[in-house]
Design an enzyme around this catalytic site. Structure first.
Site: not given
Length: 664
Positions: A115-116, A541, A560, A659
């Site tokens: 992970n990374g 969302k 604007h 997430k």
């Protein structure tokens, strides 16, 4: 980002079918971290290492695993190591060959899950290709097991341990990563490493675990007595995971690993080693074995169809938990234990900088006005990535507040390290105990929102707002001129959970609105003041879960440029609530009506003027101005949820997202 899960049963007889089930269940708990592909590696008596990888969600891997020959499933493994991974693609498209575990070669001498991101993988890959290593994937991960293989077979020493190999391997890696290794050459052993990405170890034993910590070894030199973890009896089970949610159904006894920890399990004994050149004079020489307070039912859907829906409806309770024990409503006082020793420093600073990304950034925007009002200090809200790109000047008398649901957001964590090097006071606001931000900051607030599994953040956002509101009250409490205002806000907080319940009763009305909008291509949301953040978050969302283009617009900027988008075919949502910006928001409403727009408004109960001008309106109960943004975001959370469902989309796992963003 990605999710790592590994399981080692030491002297605990276990059917291979159960081993598969444990690994797959662990991945399903971590699927919110990535769901492009999944894979696992186990041992079979006749075949040796068996690797299964599949593009798609974990259920696709589950179907593949249990569709093969069943005879092997009944065999018993007394001691066994299994590793598993669910991927969020960074290097290479989602595919079976890019899924993890990645291997050192055809013989699978070394396997790892990752992970990374490895930032220097191209240099390592070029070196290994010059040594005749053949790469079959597009990932940065594949260079790791191949480098381990090269180190093992080209060592000048007669024999290297598994930990030695991994230690030498990671000394060549740059970037942020959590890694778990399995090797055919070192059966029944496992080695894990953490640097920047989260990783924790769960321990389970039939006998009571009496040890409360594991001492650290520095290259064979024990820091304070030889105390690795040995099973209290003759057997034990160990679990490695990226998040506690994958462990709680197995054990509540865990060790949170810290950066540069190398954890190995050999013959059932767990040791934690650190590289000597990474040792700090003031660092802890042990790792605590802590007890999780998480409950299994907190990470289940219950009677709801999705985690997002469940978490939206949990907000009355999550807000109450955020405030519990921190506000005395009888005396109108706030007590934040995590900041108690630094309250004076907070009040004496010259500037407050709030640093965050995504939804957490919006919580800072929502509360900036109040923090400025009560502190009478300049408050700057910074996007973590942009803050780092600019190398923003930071001074010793600044207070830097880092907001992150996971506490592991890479950009925010890197910004923290930057501010730490410049001597500022560091404050963390997170939802995860033991996270990197909670450990690295001097003080902070745990928002106590409970586990949030849905990728689109809902209850964490509202709890972050309440946490920053309480922090603002704490900073302004000693100003006599602010005491009446603080008391008004505290009484508003007291009523807030009940008001949120009232807003949630509008769900059917919002579903009807979603049925009108779900075939549209775009949606504009307009507001100002406290509710500019509401529009930004609502638009995010809608984008995240329904894939509809949406844009949050400061209504003061309407003339604007954005007004050019408005016509009879463009759906517009305007937040027009009774605060200091009411008249100006009312003007914006008239401007869009003049362009033949049929506006949808979020207004207050009894505001007949706004309702009469609206195509549709959602009426909210009144509350103190700085808390209106909490009530106003809930209809937009529900709207995004219903839009996604009506479009037939996976609400909890939107495409291309994860997430916890643990890479830059």
């Amino acid at each position: 980002m990605c999710g790592i899960f590994a399981y080692l049963n030491f002297c605990v007889p276990c059917q291979r079918k159960k081993i598969y089930e444990i690994l797959l269940r662990g991945l399903e708990r971590l699927e919110y971290r990535g769901y492009d592909s999944a894979g696992l590696a186990v041992d079979f008596p006749e075949e040796g290492v068996h690797i299964a990888r599949k593009q798609g969600k974990v259920k696709m891997l589950r179907n593949m695993v249990f569709d093969v020959e069943k005879a092997q499933y009944e065999t018993i493994a007394v001691t066994h190591v299994g590793i598993a991974h669910t991927r969020w693609a960074t290097h290479g498209e989602p595919s079976e060959r890019n899924a993890h575990p990645q291997s050192s070669g055809e013989d699978s001498s070394f396997l790892c899950v990752h992970n990374g991101i490895i930032t220097n993988f191209k240099d390592i890959k070029k070196f290994l290709e010059s040594k005749q290593y053949v790469f079959t994937s597009e990932t940065d991960t594949e260079c790791i097991p191949k480098l381990a293989h090269y180190i093992y077979h080209n060592s000048e020493e007669e024999e290297l341990s598994f930990t030695d190999v991994v230690e030498r391997c990671i000394s060549q890696l740059e970037g942020a990563f959590a890694l778990v290794f399995k090797s055919r050459l070192f059966p029944d052993q496992i080695v894990a490493v953490k640097r920047g990405s989260p990783l924790l170890v769960g321990i389970k034993s039939e006998d009571q675990i009496t040890m409360d910590k594991v001492n650290i070894t520095y290259r064979g030199r024990q820091a304070s007595g030889d105390r690795p973890f040995s099973p209290p009896g003759t057997s034990a089970e160990y679990f490695f995971a990226s998040d506690a949610s994958a462990l709680i159904e197995h054990t509540d006894r865990v060790i949170y690993l810290e950066d540069d920890d190398i954890t190995s399990i050999v013959d059932g004994t767990l040791r934690i080693t650190r590289l000597a050149d990474h040792a700090k004079t003031d660092e802890s020489t042990s790792r605590q074995i802590t007890t999780l307070r998480l409950q299994l039912q907190e990470i289940m859907k219950g009677n709801f169809s999705t985690f997002m829906q469940k978490e939206i409806f949990e907000q009355p309770e999550s807000l109450l938990n955020t405030m519990r024990g921190r506000i005395d409503f009888a005396t109108n006082t706030v007590n934040l234990g995590g900041l108690a020793h630094h309250a004076v420093d907070l009040m004496r600073c010259r500037r407050i900088i709030v640093i965050a990304s995504g939804t957490s950034f919006h919580s800072g925007v929502a509360t900036r006005q109040l923090m400025e009002e009560l502190s009478e200090l300049p408050v700057v809200i910074e996007l973590s990535s942009d803050f780092l790109d600019r190398q923003t000047p930071v001074f010793r008398d600044d207070v830097c507040i880092f907001v992150s649901q996971s506490g592991e957001t890479a950009d925010t964590l890197n910004a923290l390290k930057y501010c730490k090097s410049r001597g500022a006071l560091l404050v963390g606001i997170t939802n995860t105990v033991g996270s990197a931000i909670s450990r690295e900051t001097v003080c902070g607030i745990h928002i106590n929102a409970g586990p949030e599994i849905g990728v689109a953040s809902t209850k964490a956002y509202t709890s972050q707002i309440v946490s920053i509101v309480m922090l603002s009250i704490l900073i302004g409490r000693d100003r006599i001129s602010k005491q009446k205002r603080c008391a008004e806000i505290i009484q508003g907080l007291k009523d807030l959970p009940d008001l949120v319940r009232e807003v949630l009763k509008l769900d059917d009305q919002i579903l009807a609105l979603a049925k009108d909008l779900h075939e549209e291509k775009s949606l504009l949301l307009m507001g100002r003041g406290y509710n500019y953040a509401t529009c930004l978050e609502g638009a995010l969302k809608v984008k995240e879960v329904s894939y509809m283009h949406s844009e949050g617009i400061l209504s003061g900027e309407l003339k604007h440029g954005p007004l050019a988008l408005v016509d009879e075919n463009m759906p517009c949502v305007l937040v027009v609530l009774k605060d200091k910006t009411y008249e100006k928001c009312h003007n914006a409403l008239q401007q869009v009506i003049a362009r033949h727009c049929r506006p949808i408004t979020i207004c207050e109960q009894g505001d007949e003027d706004v309702q009469s001008m609206s195509f549709r309106s959602i009426a909210l109960p009144p509350v103190v101005d700085c808390l209106k943004c909490i009530l106003a975001i809930i209809p937009l959370q529900l709207l995004s949820f219903h839009l996604a469902v009506l479009r037939g989309l996976d609400v909890d796992c939107p495409r291309n997202l994860a997430k916890s963003v643990t890479t830059e």
